[in-house]
Structure formats: C-alpha cells, structure tokens
Design an enzyme around this catalytic site. Sequence first.
Site, PDB file in Angstrom:
ATOM      1  N   ILE A   1       0.817  -1.226   0.000  1.00 57.45           N
ATOM      2  CA  ILE A   1       0.000   0.000   0.000  1.00 57.45           C
ATOM      3  C   ILE A   1       0.847   1.271   0.000  1.00 57.45           C
ATOM      4  CG2 ILE A   1      -2.028  -1.099   1.006  1.00 57.45           C
ATOM      5  CD1 ILE A   1      -1.282   0.289   3.676  1.00 57.45           C
TER       6      ILE A   1
ATOM      7  N   HIS B   1       8.970 -10.689   5.728  1.00 57.60           N
ATOM      8  CA  HIS B   1       8.297 -10.484   4.450  1.00 57.60           C
ATOM      9  C   HIS B   1       9.341 -10.147   3.389  1.00 57.60           C
ATOM     10  CE1 HIS B   1       8.444  -6.562   6.481  1.00 57.60           C
ATOM     11  NE2 HIS B   1       8.417  -5.995   5.286  1.00 57.60           N
TER      12      HIS B   1
END
Length: 138
Positions: free
Chosen positions: A32, A100
């Site tokens: 995002i 991640h």
Amino acid sequence: MNSDCIFCKIAAGEIPSSTVYEDQDFRVIMDINPASKGHAIILPKEHAANVFELSDETASKIFVVAKKVATAMKEELNCEGINILQNNGELAGQTVFHVHMHLIPRYKDDTVTIGWAHKEAYNDDFAAIAKSIAARIK
C-alpha cells in the site's frame, strides 16, 4: 499466528488486501506504500519476526514463490528488472516485524533508490571473517 501482528492478520485474510497470489503457506499482496508500480510483498502465513526465526521449511519455499510471482510481474508489467528484497532488523530497514519479502518492479528512468555506498575492502580481513562465520554455520 500472532494476534497483535498486522501482517499475520493480512496473511490470514482478516484484513482486506489486493492479493496477487495465495497458497497454504503464503499470501502475496500489493504494497500500500509502493516504491514502484506493481510493488508486492510476500507474507508467510507462519509468524516469524525475521529470517532468524523463520522455519527452514518456510524459508526454503519463499524464493520459489518469489520467482513465480516475479516472473508473472515481469511479463504483465513489462518492467526491465525486479528487486527482491528482505530486511531483518530495524537497522536493516525492517519496519514491520513479521518476515516479508518485497518484489519491486524496476522501470527505465524510475526514481527508486535501493543500495548502499560501496566501501573499500577492510584490509585483508576477508579470510579471517569468512573463517569465523563458517565456524558458526550449523
């Protein structure tokens, strides 16, 4: 799953995301706060704060997912390259403490900066450093 971890909640589907890929071990979502068009993040469904806590099984699978998604990104986005980036610890740039991996498409004339200032070699320490690290590998 860690109930206090936002990436655990996203990986579990509890928080909406734009999912690129999902299997039993990973969810890949669009970032995002992207560095470039198409920037995605691979989230293991297993919680680990960093690579040091990640199970060997999940660690062995994450690059297979990275290759699969990066290949599709290159074909679809016509990018000229892709950075595959994984940070461990605050000083290394990690801001969310759930391991991640970033997939960052690169385009000609983009303004994304990823890198470091190259330094001169640290004298003749290469052999000694390599030997001391090798002794710790289990």
